[in-house]
Design an enzyme around this catalytic site. Structure first.
Site, PDB file in Angstrom:
ATOM      1  CB  SER A 178      82.313 -27.080 -39.260  1.00  0.00           C
ATOM      2  OG  SER A 178      82.409 -25.676 -39.141  1.00  0.00           O
TER       3      SER A 178
HETATM    4  N1  SAM Z   1      85.790 -23.478 -36.168  1.00  0.00           N
HETATM    5  C1  SAM Z   1      84.700 -23.612 -35.236  1.00  0.00           C
HETATM    6  C2  SAM Z   1      84.729 -24.911 -34.486  1.00  0.00           C
HETATM    7  O1  SAM Z   1      85.617 -25.745 -34.728  1.00  0.00           O
HETATM    8  O2  SAM Z   1      83.860 -25.087 -33.614  1.00  0.00           O
HETATM    9  C3  SAM Z   1      83.354 -23.395 -35.883  1.00  0.00           C
HETATM   10  C4  SAM Z   1      83.175 -21.996 -36.286  1.00  0.00           C
HETATM   11  S1  SAM Z   1      81.512 -21.426 -36.413  1.00  0.00           S
HETATM   12  C5  SAM Z   1      80.951 -22.265 -37.853  1.00  0.00           C
HETATM   13  C6  SAM Z   1      81.876 -19.738 -36.931  1.00  0.00           C
HETATM   14  C7  SAM Z   1      82.452 -18.883 -35.821  1.00  0.00           C
HETATM   15  O3  SAM Z   1      82.925 -17.670 -36.398  1.00  0.00           O
HETATM   16  C8  SAM Z   1      81.434 -18.490 -34.767  1.00  0.00           C
HETATM   17  O4  SAM Z   1      81.874 -18.889 -33.506  1.00  0.00           O
HETATM   18  C9  SAM Z   1      81.373 -16.969 -34.894  1.00  0.00           C
HETATM   19  O5  SAM Z   1      81.146 -16.299 -33.671  1.00  0.00           O
HETATM   20  C10 SAM Z   1      82.744 -16.657 -35.450  1.00  0.00           C
HETATM   21  N2  SAM Z   1      82.869 -15.361 -36.124  1.00  0.00           N
HETATM   22  C11 SAM Z   1      81.993 -14.727 -36.941  1.00  0.00           C
HETATM   23  N3  SAM Z   1      82.500 -13.551 -37.356  1.00  0.00           N
HETATM   24  C12 SAM Z   1      83.733 -13.436 -36.772  1.00  0.00           C
HETATM   25  C13 SAM Z   1      84.755 -12.451 -36.819  1.00  0.00           C
HETATM   26  N4  SAM Z   1      84.660 -11.320 -37.529  1.00  0.00           N
HETATM   27  N5  SAM Z   1      85.884 -12.669 -36.107  1.00  0.00           N
HETATM   28  C14 SAM Z   1      86.042 -13.795 -35.368  1.00  0.00           C
HETATM   29  N6  SAM Z   1      85.109 -14.763 -35.291  1.00  0.00           N
HETATM   30  C15 SAM Z   1      83.969 -14.590 -35.989  1.00  0.00           C
END
Ligand code: SAM
Length: 213
Positions: A61
């Site tokens: 993000s």
């Molecule tokens: N917080 C992260 C960082 O600092 O890099 C960025 C997160 S990214 C915008 C969103 C993440 O949520 C992705 O890696 C995606 O695979 C994960 N995601 C989506 N659905 C999910 C779920 N049900 N459980 C766990 N992770 C999930």
């Protein structure tokens, strides 16, 4: 490249002017080496005012969004926090600077491997990364003083509301598949107060209580 200088400039030009005030949050953003959470090929862009790709169709993000969501949790240092969406591990590292214990859930194995390696090499031994559907939360480690969802969700998953401690705070991007509003929930007994804060754009939260694949 002088990454310390780029990080200082990021804090001074992207965070402070937009209203991030919590001293501890600003210090954590000054400290955590964001460039080590992206691929070497885009390291020089790590401190730009935007989200960046981290592989597997996912993103790290924008720095401002990380700082804002973290500030909204109002961490004092002794909390246990759940993050849903580990991604690169960067947000987890920022949380680890500000809370006692961080549990972070991710559904994509390849991202977990990279995030674990980065966090281990940087010495963040208070971050625990768990593979699984974060929309179900982590009942065995609940309750959490803070919960942060870093993917866009159609609504706040009920299991996560249930796993929030009394007096706890949850921050999440809630809305449509392509754009959302940042929402903060606070739990008081059986009640939740709800604040809608700012528009945002996140990749989708995919899971039982999120979007379908
Ligand atoms: N917080 C992260 C960082 O600092 O890099 C960025 C997160 S990214 C915008 C969103 C993440 O949520 C992705 O890696 C995606 O695979 C994960 N995601 C989506 N659905 C999910 C779920 N049900 N459980 C766990 N992770 C999930």
């Amino acid at each position: 490249m002088d990454y310390d200088e780029l990080r200082r400039t990021m804090v001074e030009t992207q965070l402070v002017p937009r209203g991030i005030k919590d001293r501890r949050v600003l210090e954590a953003m000054l400290k955590v080496p964001r460039h080590l959470f992206v691929d070497e090929s885009i390291r020089h862009r790590a401190y730009e005012d935007m989200a960046l790709p981290i592989g597997e169709g996912q993103t790290i993000s924008q720095p401002y969004m990380v700082a804002l969501m973290t500030e909204l949790l109002e961490l004092k240092g002794d909390e246990r926090v759940l993050e849903v969406g580990t991604g690169s591990g960067y947000q987890a590292a920022v949380l680890a600077e500000l809370a006692r214990e961080v549990y972070s859930m991710e559904r994509i194995e390849a991202l977990i491997t990279r995030a674990r390696e980065r966090l281990r090499s940087l010495g963040y031994d208070n971050v625990h990364i768990i593979c699984g559907d974060g929309t179900r939360g982590l009942p065995e480690k609940a309750p959490f003083d803070g919960i942060i969802i870093t993917a866009g969700t159609p609504g706040v998953p009920e299991p996560l509301k249930a796993q929030l401690a009394d007096g706890g705070t949850l921050v999440a991007p809630v809305g449509g598949r392509f754009s959302q509003q940042l929402v903060r929930l606070r739990k008081k007994g059986a009640d939740f107060s709800e604040e809608y804060l700012t528009p945002c754009v996140f990749v989708p939260l995919i899971g039982e209580y999120g979007w379908k694949e």
